[in-house]
Design an enzyme around this catalytic site. Structure first.
Site, PDB file in Angstrom:
ATOM      1  N   ASP A  41      69.993 -44.934  -2.125  1.00 41.18           N
ATOM      2  CA  ASP A  41      71.245 -44.903  -2.481  1.00 41.18           C
ATOM      3  C   ASP A  41      71.476 -43.447  -3.150  1.00 41.18           C
ATOM      4  O   ASP A  41      70.490 -43.102  -3.629  1.00 41.18           O
ATOM      5  CB  ASP A  41      71.741 -45.720  -3.317  1.00 41.18           C
ATOM      6  CG  ASP A  41      73.151 -45.643  -3.919  1.00 41.18           C
ATOM      7  OD1 ASP A  41      74.120 -45.155  -3.062  1.00 41.18           O
ATOM      8  OD2 ASP A  41      73.392 -45.910  -4.941  1.00 41.18           O
ATOM      9  N   GLU A  79      74.525 -41.982  -5.294  1.00 42.70           N
ATOM     10  CA  GLU A  79      75.266 -41.995  -6.416  1.00 42.70           C
ATOM     11  C   GLU A  79      74.738 -43.224  -7.469  1.00 42.70           C
ATOM     12  O   GLU A  79      74.666 -44.323  -6.984  1.00 42.70           O
ATOM     13  CB  GLU A  79      76.765 -42.225  -6.115  1.00 42.70           C
ATOM     14  CG  GLU A  79      77.575 -41.047  -5.318  1.00 42.70           C
ATOM     15  CD  GLU A  79      79.008 -41.235  -5.101  1.00 42.70           C
ATOM     16  OE1 GLU A  79      79.887 -41.309  -6.039  1.00 42.70           O
ATOM     17  OE2 GLU A  79      79.321 -41.257  -4.008  1.00 42.70           O
ATOM     18  N   ARG A 128      92.941 -41.304  -2.932  1.00 44.07           N
ATOM     19  CA  ARG A 128      92.431 -40.027  -3.242  1.00 44.07           C
ATOM     20  C   ARG A 128      92.859 -38.893  -2.824  1.00 44.07           C
ATOM     21  O   ARG A 128      93.024 -37.608  -3.537  1.00 44.07           O
ATOM     22  CB  ARG A 128      90.956 -40.138  -3.232  1.00 44.07           C
ATOM     23  CG  ARG A 128      90.309 -41.197  -4.208  1.00 44.07           C
ATOM     24  CD  ARG A 128      88.722 -41.676  -3.912  1.00 44.07           C
ATOM     25  NE  ARG A 128      88.107 -42.199  -4.846  1.00 44.07           N
ATOM     26  CZ  ARG A 128      86.863 -42.823  -4.773  1.00 44.07           C
ATOM     27  NH1 ARG A 128      86.309 -42.612  -3.467  1.00 44.07           N
ATOM     28  NH2 ARG A 128      86.313 -43.386  -5.644  1.00 44.07           N
ATOM     29  N   ASP A 162      77.626 -43.892   1.042  1.00 43.79           N
ATOM     30  CA  ASP A 162      79.034 -43.844   1.537  1.00 43.79           C
ATOM     31  C   ASP A 162      79.809 -42.467   1.454  1.00 43.79           C
ATOM     32  O   ASP A 162      81.110 -42.705   1.747  1.00 43.79           O
ATOM     33  CB  ASP A 162      79.837 -45.070   1.159  1.00 43.79           C
ATOM     34  CG  ASP A 162      79.171 -46.507   1.677  1.00 43.79           C
ATOM     35  OD1 ASP A 162      78.610 -46.188   3.064  1.00 43.79           O
ATOM     36  OD2 ASP A 162      79.141 -47.194   1.006  1.00 43.79           O
ATOM     37  N   ASP A 202      71.843 -49.107  -6.651  1.00 37.98           N
ATOM     38  CA  ASP A 202      72.427 -49.663  -8.063  1.00 37.98           C
ATOM     39  C   ASP A 202      73.485 -50.400  -7.856  1.00 37.98           C
ATOM     40  O   ASP A 202      73.978 -51.016  -8.795  1.00 37.98           O
ATOM     41  CB  ASP A 202      72.752 -48.397  -8.940  1.00 37.98           C
ATOM     42  CG  ASP A 202      73.843 -47.669  -8.450  1.00 37.98           C
ATOM     43  OD1 ASP A 202      74.358 -47.587  -7.329  1.00 37.98           O
ATOM     44  OD2 ASP A 202      74.756 -47.095  -9.247  1.00 37.98           O
TER      45      ASP A 202
END
Length: 201
Positions: A9, A11, A48, A93, A154
């Site tokens: 992953d 981030e 966003r 993602d 995470d």
């Protein structure tokens, strides 16, 4: 015996949460909202993009701000050593245009992620997701080509990828996830994580 591929992953594992860091760098607090606050990713992303438009931020401005964000301390050294030991893919993602400045700082590792739709004037008009359940789908596709995957992440959206892999680890995750998924070893330092990957190879 298959060839190993490490699946990471991005981030929270190698770089800070991009939207939170971007929110701080740009001084727009509303952009701190994550999937923990709005589980519907499409809704969150559209919201966003609306805020970016209101602030007149196009891709160029966003990339300039993201260029000020650094990988987590020790991430590049960890990644260099892992890439030395085995093929490594980052599965995220995020969007390639956002991640690009960070990938340069990480030595341009392979990144599988999503794409922003950008107008000629630099305005972000939308986004294209690569596939459904991108992390699990990607790990399964690699396995179907004869690769063994070893994964780490995470967050909730990493669990399926970790579970489907030959070996999988949690990294700097929450106490709640550790408690609910005691079957996955959880590490806090890159040294521990690197040792776990090497042992699984």
């Amino acid at each position: 015996m298959g060839m190993n591929v490490a699946c990471l992953d991005l981030e929270g594992v190698l770089v800070p949460e991009i939207w939170i860091a971007f929110s701080e760098a740009s001084g727009i607090p509303e952009l701190k909202k994550t999937t923990r606050d709005e589980p519907d990713y499409n809704k969150l992303m559209n919201w966003r993009l609306k805020i970016l438009e209101e602030h007149g931020l196009g891709l160029k401005e966003i990339q300039e701000t993201i260029a000020k964000i650094d990988p987590l301390p020790g991430a590049k050294e960890f990644l260099d050593e892992l890439r030395d030991a085995t093929q490594t893919i980052i599965i995220s993602d995020t969007f390639e245009q956002f991640a690009k400045p960070l990938m340069v700082k990480l030595g341009m590792p392979t990144l599988f992620c999503n794409t922003l739709l950008v107008a000629p004037d630099g305005k972000i008009t939308g986004f294209k997701m690569r596939c459904e359940k991108s992390k699990l789908t990607t790990v399964r596709a690699l396995q179907s080509c004869g690769f063994d995957t070893i994964a780490t992440g995470d967050s909730f959206n990493d669990l399926a990828m970790i579970e489907a892999s030959k070996a999988g680890f949690l990294f700097r995750t929450t106490d709640a996830i550790k408690k609910d998924y005691p079957q996955f070893p959880a590490y806090e330092t890159y040294d521990e994580l690197l040792a776990a990957f090497k042992a699984a190879l």
